[in-house]
Motif scaffolding. Structure first.
Motif, PDB file in Angstrom:
ATOM      1  N   ARG A  91       0.845  -1.195   0.000  1.00  0.00           N
ATOM      2  CA  ARG A  91       0.000   0.000   0.000  1.00  0.00           C
ATOM      3  C   ARG A  91       0.880   1.246   0.000  1.00  0.00           C
ATOM      4  NH1 ARG A  91      -2.401  -3.012   4.355  1.00  0.00           N
ATOM      5  NH2 ARG A  91      -4.091  -4.305   3.557  1.00  0.00           N
ATOM      6  N   PRO A  92       0.471   2.336  -0.671  1.00  0.00           N
ATOM      7  CA  PRO A  92      -0.851   2.616  -1.237  1.00  0.00           C
ATOM      8  C   PRO A  92      -1.016   2.240  -2.717  1.00  0.00           C
ATOM      9  CG  PRO A  92       0.441   4.607  -1.272  1.00  0.00           C
ATOM     10  CD  PRO A  92       1.323   3.536  -0.671  1.00  0.00           C
ATOM     11  N   ALA A  93      -0.234   1.340  -3.238  1.00  0.00           N
ATOM     12  CA  ALA A  93      -0.465   0.877  -4.609  1.00  0.00           C
ATOM     13  C   ALA A  93      -1.865   0.273  -4.705  1.00  0.00           C
ATOM     14  CB  ALA A  93       0.581  -0.164  -4.994  1.00  0.00           C
ATOM     15  N   THR A  94      -2.468   0.372  -5.854  1.00  0.00           N
ATOM     16  CA  THR A  94      -3.809  -0.159  -6.039  1.00  0.00           C
ATOM     17  C   THR A  94      -3.805  -1.683  -5.954  1.00  0.00           C
ATOM     18  OG1 THR A  94      -3.479  -0.203  -8.425  1.00  0.00           O
ATOM     19  CG2 THR A  94      -4.525   1.756  -7.506  1.00  0.00           C
ATOM     20  N   PHE A  95      -4.933  -2.244  -5.514  1.00  0.00           N
ATOM     21  CA  PHE A  95      -5.129  -3.699  -5.440  1.00  0.00           C
ATOM     22  C   PHE A  95      -3.991  -4.388  -4.676  1.00  0.00           C
ATOM     23  CE2 PHE A  95      -6.733  -2.294  -9.690  1.00  0.00           C
ATOM     24  CZ  PHE A  95      -8.088  -2.263  -9.360  1.00  0.00           C
ATOM     25  N   ALA A  96      -3.599  -3.799  -3.550  1.00  0.00           N
ATOM     26  CA  ALA A  96      -2.450  -4.309  -2.799  1.00  0.00           C
ATOM     27  C   ALA A  96      -2.652  -5.753  -2.365  1.00  0.00           C
ATOM     28  CB  ALA A  96      -2.184  -3.426  -1.580  1.00  0.00           C
ATOM     29  N   GLU A  97      -3.852  -6.098  -1.928  1.00  0.00           N
ATOM     30  CA  GLU A  97      -4.098  -7.461  -1.454  1.00  0.00           C
ATOM     31  C   GLU A  97      -3.975  -8.474  -2.589  1.00  0.00           C
ATOM     32  OE1 GLU A  97      -5.893  -4.833  -0.654  1.00  0.00           O
ATOM     33  OE2 GLU A  97      -5.423  -4.690   1.498  1.00  0.00           O
ATOM     34  N   VAL A  98      -4.530  -8.132  -3.746  1.00  0.00           N
ATOM     35  CA  VAL A  98      -4.450  -9.031  -4.905  1.00  0.00           C
ATOM     36  C   VAL A  98      -2.999  -9.183  -5.353  1.00  0.00           C
ATOM     37  CG1 VAL A  98      -5.121  -9.373  -7.319  1.00  0.00           C
ATOM     38  CG2 VAL A  98      -6.783  -8.513  -5.655  1.00  0.00           C
ATOM     39  N   LYS A  99      -2.271  -8.080  -5.392  1.00  0.00           N
ATOM     40  CA  LYS A  99      -0.875  -8.142  -5.799  1.00  0.00           C
ATOM     41  C   LYS A  99      -0.057  -8.964  -4.803  1.00  0.00           C
ATOM     42  CE  LYS A  99      -1.087  -3.802  -8.360  1.00  0.00           C
ATOM     43  NZ  LYS A  99      -0.708  -2.368  -8.459  1.00  0.00           N
ATOM     44  N   ALA A 100      -0.365  -8.848  -3.520  1.00  0.00           N
ATOM     45  CA  ALA A 100       0.333  -9.653  -2.516  1.00  0.00           C
ATOM     46  C   ALA A 100       0.058 -11.138  -2.731  1.00  0.00           C
ATOM     47  CB  ALA A 100      -0.112  -9.235  -1.111  1.00  0.00           C
ATOM     48  N   GLN A 101      -1.185 -11.475  -3.005  1.00  0.00           N
ATOM     49  CA  GLN A 101      -1.525 -12.873  -3.268  1.00  0.00           C
ATOM     50  C   GLN A 101      -0.784 -13.402  -4.503  1.00  0.00           C
ATOM     51  OE1 GLN A 101      -5.786 -12.903  -3.634  1.00  0.00           O
ATOM     52  NE2 GLN A 101      -6.130 -12.270  -1.505  1.00  0.00           N
ATOM     53  N   ASN A 102      -0.762 -12.602  -5.565  1.00  0.00           N
ATOM     54  CA  ASN A 102      -0.067 -13.031  -6.782  1.00  0.00           C
ATOM     55  C   ASN A 102       1.428 -13.206  -6.535  1.00  0.00           C
ATOM     56  OD1 ASN A 102      -2.390 -13.110  -8.333  1.00  0.00           O
ATOM     57  ND2 ASN A 102      -2.147 -11.025  -9.112  1.00  0.00           N
ATOM     58  N   LEU A 103       2.021 -12.289  -5.775  1.00  0.00           N
ATOM     59  CA  LEU A 103       3.456 -12.403  -5.489  1.00  0.00           C
ATOM     60  C   LEU A 103       3.753 -13.642  -4.658  1.00  0.00           C
ATOM     61  CD1 LEU A 103       4.415  -8.669  -4.900  1.00  0.00           C
ATOM     62  CD2 LEU A 103       5.400 -10.214  -6.604  1.00  0.00           C
ATOM     63  N   LYS A 104       2.869 -14.019  -3.762  1.00  0.00           N
ATOM     64  CA  LYS A 104       3.069 -15.241  -2.984  1.00  0.00           C
ATOM     65  C   LYS A 104       3.038 -16.466  -3.902  1.00  0.00           C
ATOM     66  CE  LYS A 104       3.813 -14.363   1.344  1.00  0.00           C
ATOM     67  NZ  LYS A 104       5.020 -14.911   2.019  1.00  0.00           N
ATOM     68  N   VAL A 105       2.112 -16.483  -4.858  1.00  0.00           N
ATOM     69  CA  VAL A 105       2.050 -17.587  -5.816  1.00  0.00           C
ATOM     70  C   VAL A 105       3.315 -17.627  -6.662  1.00  0.00           C
ATOM     71  CG1 VAL A 105       0.837 -18.496  -7.835  1.00  0.00           C
ATOM     72  CG2 VAL A 105      -0.463 -17.605  -5.894  1.00  0.00           C
ATOM     73  N   ILE A 106       3.753 -16.466  -7.110  1.00  0.00           N
ATOM     74  CA  ILE A 106       4.943 -16.390  -7.957  1.00  0.00           C
ATOM     75  C   ILE A 106       6.179 -16.883  -7.212  1.00  0.00           C
ATOM     76  CG2 ILE A 106       6.538 -14.760  -9.059  1.00  0.00           C
ATOM     77  CD1 ILE A 106       4.013 -13.157  -9.888  1.00  0.00           C
ATOM     78  N   THR A 107       6.344 -16.434  -5.970  1.00  0.00           N
ATOM     79  CA  THR A 107       7.542 -16.859  -5.229  1.00  0.00           C
ATOM     80  C   THR A 107       7.523 -18.357  -4.973  1.00  0.00           C
ATOM     81  OG1 THR A 107       6.460 -16.198  -3.153  1.00  0.00           O
ATOM     82  CG2 THR A 107       7.968 -14.619  -4.163  1.00  0.00           C
ATOM     83  N   ARG A 108       6.339 -18.917  -4.699  1.00  0.00           N
ATOM     84  CA  ARG A 108       6.266 -20.369  -4.512  1.00  0.00           C
ATOM     85  C   ARG A 108       6.659 -21.106  -5.790  1.00  0.00           C
ATOM     86  NH1 ARG A 108       1.584 -19.194  -1.350  1.00  0.00           N
ATOM     87  NH2 ARG A 108       0.206 -19.591  -3.121  1.00  0.00           N
ATOM     88  N   ARG A 109       6.178 -20.623  -6.911  1.00  0.00           N
ATOM     89  CA  ARG A 109       6.532 -21.257  -8.177  1.00  0.00           C
ATOM     90  C   ARG A 109       8.025 -21.148  -8.464  1.00  0.00           C
ATOM     91  NH1 ARG A 109       3.052 -20.094 -13.357  1.00  0.00           N
ATOM     92  NH2 ARG A 109       4.702 -21.506 -14.078  1.00  0.00           N
ATOM     93  N   LEU A 110       8.606 -19.994  -8.144  1.00  0.00           N
ATOM     94  CA  LEU A 110      10.040 -19.822  -8.380  1.00  0.00           C
ATOM     95  C   LEU A 110      10.851 -20.776  -7.515  1.00  0.00           C
ATOM     96  CD1 LEU A 110      10.341 -15.937  -8.660  1.00  0.00           C
ATOM     97  CD2 LEU A 110      10.613 -17.610 -10.485  1.00  0.00           C
ATOM     98  N   LEU A 111      10.453 -20.927  -6.277  1.00  0.00           N
ATOM     99  CA  LEU A 111      11.187 -21.821  -5.386  1.00  0.00           C
ATOM    100  C   LEU A 111      11.069 -23.282  -5.815  1.00  0.00           C
ATOM    101  CD1 LEU A 111      10.272 -20.186  -1.955  1.00  0.00           C
ATOM    102  CD2 LEU A 111      12.460 -20.053  -3.154  1.00  0.00           C
ATOM    103  N   VAL A 112       9.902 -23.654  -6.321  1.00  0.00           N
ATOM    104  CA  VAL A 112       9.669 -25.047  -6.712  1.00  0.00           C
ATOM    105  C   VAL A 112      10.188 -25.345  -8.115  1.00  0.00           C
ATOM    106  CG1 VAL A 112       7.868 -26.748  -7.234  1.00  0.00           C
ATOM    107  CG2 VAL A 112       7.681 -25.322  -5.186  1.00  0.00           C
ATOM    108  N   GLU A 113       9.945 -24.420  -9.053  1.00  0.00           N
ATOM    109  CA  GLU A 113      10.210 -24.703 -10.462  1.00  0.00           C
ATOM    110  C   GLU A 113      11.541 -24.171 -10.978  1.00  0.00           C
ATOM    111  OE1 GLU A 113       6.853 -23.602 -12.944  1.00  0.00           O
ATOM    112  OE2 GLU A 113       5.469 -23.886 -11.259  1.00  0.00           O
ATOM    113  N   GLN A 114      12.082 -23.131 -10.333  1.00  0.00           N
ATOM    114  CA  GLN A 114      13.298 -22.511 -10.865  1.00  0.00           C
ATOM    115  C   GLN A 114      14.371 -22.322  -9.795  1.00  0.00           C
ATOM    116  OE1 GLN A 114      12.635 -19.012 -13.271  1.00  0.00           O
ATOM    117  NE2 GLN A 114      11.595 -20.174 -14.836  1.00  0.00           N
ATOM    118  N   ASN A 115      14.310 -23.118  -8.748  1.00  0.00           N
ATOM    119  CA  ASN A 115      15.337 -23.070  -7.712  1.00  0.00           C
ATOM    120  C   ASN A 115      15.514 -21.672  -7.134  1.00  0.00           C
ATOM    121  OD1 ASN A 115      17.236 -24.405  -6.081  1.00  0.00           O
ATOM    122  ND2 ASN A 115      18.934 -23.834  -7.425  1.00  0.00           N
ATOM    123  N   GLY A 116      14.398 -20.924  -7.078  1.00  0.00           N
ATOM    124  CA  GLY A 116      14.427 -19.612  -6.440  1.00  0.00           C
ATOM    125  C   GLY A 116      14.993 -18.499  -7.279  1.00  0.00           C
ATOM    126  N   THR A 117      15.125 -18.698  -8.577  1.00  0.00           N
ATOM    127  CA  THR A 117      15.678 -17.667  -9.458  1.00  0.00           C
ATOM    128  C   THR A 117      14.733 -17.427 -10.624  1.00  0.00           C
ATOM    129  OG1 THR A 117      17.944 -18.310  -8.915  1.00  0.00           O
ATOM    130  CG2 THR A 117      17.633 -16.999 -10.905  1.00  0.00           C
TER     131      THR A 117
END
Length: 226
Positions: A91-117
């Protein structure tokens, strides 16, 4: 003042970009290019910054990104953040909650699929939630040095006013520019036209009377200007 000029000749692109280049030196830079100059230039950092920027003004995007990066800069550090804390930092970026949720999904995918990179892979970037062609191309262009055309509302508006392309949407503009724009300008175009569009060639009442392109621009679609 109202005026519509006709497109009577091919637009002098190189001359126009040379002039715009001189103008934007005195203007606040586009958010992602500014953050990259400040050292936040990894593919992951620029992806995060671009996600923050969606429907958010640069004046909000830059300090929000700086504050967030003071707490976390890598997928591993983002994964460790509490979701509510991440949303608060966005915040105060728009749709902060949605962006936080998307970033959590992205980081999980990076850790699982691309060794965190986050690699410079267009297909993978396009598959991430909340990541469209503009953010994909900005990451590839700025962080990875891969020529890509990143089109936002400013780029779309200006190149159509110039008559350089005739398109209805930013997505159509991106495809048209990929066919027509010399590749040497692909990354730079966004860096130039975002500040130019915010401060000179604005959406409403552009500053045509004092614009450095006054003798070049056909002002297509402009019905009122300053």
């Amino acid at each position: 003042m109202s005026e519509v000029r006709r497109d009577t000749h091919a637009f002098a692109l190189q001359d126009a970009l040379d002039r715009v280049r001189s103008v934007v030196q005195a203007l606040p830079p586009a958010a992602l290019f500014q953050l990259a100059e400040e050292g936040y230039r990894s593919p992951f950092e620029l992806l995060v910054a671009c996600m923050i920027s969606v429907r958010t003004r640069d004046e909000v995007t830059v300090p929000t990104a700086r504050r967030l990066f003071a707490h976390a800069r890598t997928p591993q550090e983002f994964a460790a953040l509490d979701p509510n804390e991440l949303a608060r930092l966005l915040r105060p970026a728009t749709f902060a909650e949605v962006k936080a949720q998307n970033l959590k999904v992205i980081t999980r995918r990076l850790l699982v699929e691309q060794n965190g990179t986050l690699l410079c892979n267009e297909e993978f970037l396009r598959s991430l939630p909340g990541v469209g062609p503009k953010c994909t191309n900005l990451v590839l262009g700025i962080a990875c040095g891969i020529p890509r055309v990143a089109v936002d509302v400013h780029v779309h508006r200006i190149v159509n006013r110039w008559g350089y392309v005739r398109t209805r949407t930013p997505e159509q503009t991106m495809l048209a520019l990929e066919q027509k724009l010399p590749q040497q300008y692909w990354v730079e175009l966004n860096r130039l036209l975002v500040p130019f569009g915010k401060h000179v060639c604005t959406g409403i009442a552009p500053r045509c009377s004092t614009c450095v392109l006054a003798d070049l621009c056909p002002r297509l679609g402009v019905t009122h200007h300053r």
